[in-house]
Scaffold this active site. Structure first.
Site, PDB file in Angstrom:
ATOM      1  N   ILE A  60       0.805  -1.229   0.000  1.00 55.88           N
ATOM      2  CA  ILE A  60       0.000   0.000   0.000  1.00 55.88           C
ATOM      3  C   ILE A  60       0.839   1.281   0.000  1.00 55.88           C
ATOM      4  O   ILE A  60       0.304   2.370  -0.217  1.00 55.88           O
ATOM      5  CB  ILE A  60      -0.971   0.049   1.193  1.00 55.88           C
ATOM      6  N   TYR A  61       2.141   1.186   0.255  1.00 57.57           N
ATOM      7  CA  TYR A  61       2.969   2.397   0.256  1.00 57.57           C
ATOM      8  C   TYR A  61       3.060   2.964  -1.162  1.00 57.57           C
ATOM      9  O   TYR A  61       3.425   2.260  -2.082  1.00 57.57           O
ATOM     10  CB  TYR A  61       4.382   2.095   0.747  1.00 57.57           C
ATOM     11  N   THR A  62       2.730   4.208  -1.477  1.00 55.15           N
ATOM     12  CA  THR A  62       2.227   5.228  -0.568  1.00 55.15           C
ATOM     13  C   THR A  62       0.880   5.723  -1.098  1.00 55.15           C
ATOM     14  O   THR A  62       0.797   6.807  -1.676  1.00 55.15           O
ATOM     15  CB  THR A  62       3.211   6.403  -0.505  1.00 55.15           C
TER      16      THR A  62
END
Length: 351
Positions: A60-62
């Site tokens: 999920i970054y970013t």
């Protein structure tokens, strides 16, 4: 007093796995957020040059920045490893659980079941992470946080399947409570499934963060040989000393993340104790910073493997790396432990 800062750092075994990692992991939450591609590549270069081999990221970054759908940090790491040809030297850790996908027309996430710890999503998410990282395997694949809608048996079975396929070497978890971790360890044992070799909790000298880990999770990790790779070991920057009691907040994209609870008098007592010890070392001719003292204390704690640090620049990274070789005396460790002691804090509140 032991004052040597020049000892070569020993790599640490991650739990009961076959992975051995540098005592400080490099977090990549800032890649594509507060650090652009050029800065991120420079930070990874400097970390690698210092002997660093452990980079932590997440799918999920970013995705909290603009229209970012996630995966940006993994892509940056993948491009860096390909350009440097150093994949075999690195221990790469990533995570699965959070929502992935483009934002909808109303600004909300369009999930389409693209999240969670179900078998369907874990296998798809792993294949996506492998593609972004430009690698054929992930050294440590972690459940980012609990998925209460999916039985732990299903999650562990899917992770075991990834190990059997050769996609993943070892599995770990992040942000699990002590009872959730014990449930997972028990299930792995009883069902003959792969077991978590590590946990990534929030852990620092701050109140109540220190208590949240040490009260129940730490004894579990010590007893069952689970490696600890904590996030935010510097308390969102408070333990670097850049925040001062009663002073205005410095310019930082993360400054507002520090809650009023974090900026308490008790926590500033901790910061000032760290700064005092750093100052005493400086007076003796050593180059020691407040953040290095905080990291050196953490590295001396039971079950500790590698706190995960973040850096937006090479200069910032090099300041933190000094915590690896700093050896605190027993008196200094005791002083820091006392001022941040959560049992004493609870007693004082109950009076």
């Amino acid at each position: 007093m032991t004052t040597s800062n020049n000892d070569a750092p020993a790599y640490r075994r991650l739990g009961r796995s076959g992975l051995h990692v540098f005592p400080l992991g490099l977090g990549s939450m800032q890649f594509g957020w507060s650090a652009d591609e050029e800065a991120s590549q420079s930070v990874m270069d400097a970390y690698y040059a210092a002997g660093g081999n452990f980079i932590d990221t997440a799918d999920i970054y970013t995705n909290w920045t603009g229209s970012n759908a996630g995966g940006v940090s993994e892509e940056m790491i993948g491009r860096w490893m390909k350009a440097r040809g150093n994949r075999a030297d690195m221990v790469i850790a990533t995570k699965v659980r959070g929502p992935m996908g483009e934002r909808g027309s109303e600004g909300r996430k369009s999930m389409h079941q693209r999240e969670g710890l179900s078998r369907r999503w874990i296998i798809q998410a792993c294949e996506d992470s492998l593609r972004r990282l430009q690698t054929d395997h992930i050294d440590l694949y972690q459940a980012h946080w609990v998925d209460a809608q999916t039985p732990i048996e299903e999650t562990l079975s899917a992770l075991t399947e990834l190990v059997k396929r050769g996609y993943v070497r070892y599995i770990g978890c992040s942000n699990f409570s002590a009872w959730r971790l014990m449930q997972a360890l028990w299930t792995s044992d009883k069902r003959n499934l792969e077991s978590f070799v590590s946990i990534q909790p929030e852990y620092s000298l701050l109140t109540p963060t220190r208590a949240n880990f040490e009260r129940e999770l730490m004894p579990v990790c010590v007893e069952y040989g689970v490696g600890v790779i904590p996030w935010s070991p510097l308390g969102g920057g408070l333990l670097t000393g850049k925040y001062r009691r009663g002073a205005p907040l410095p310019e930082s994209v993360r400054a507002d993340e520090n809650s009023a609870q974090r900026f308490s008098d008790r926590n500033f007592d901790v910061v000032e104790t760290l700064s005092k010890i750093a100052g005493q070392r400086q007076a003796a001719g050593e180059q020691v910073l407040t953040a290095q003292v905080a990291l050196a204390w953490m590295l001396a704690q039971p079950a500790m493997t590698a706190p995960i640090i973040g850096a937006n620049s090479v200069a910032q990274l090099q300041e933190l790396l000094g915590g690896v070789t700093l050896r605190l005396s027993s008196e200094e460790l005791a002083e820091i432990s006392t001022v941040s002691d959560w049992e004493r804090a609870r007693t004082e509140l109950e009076r």
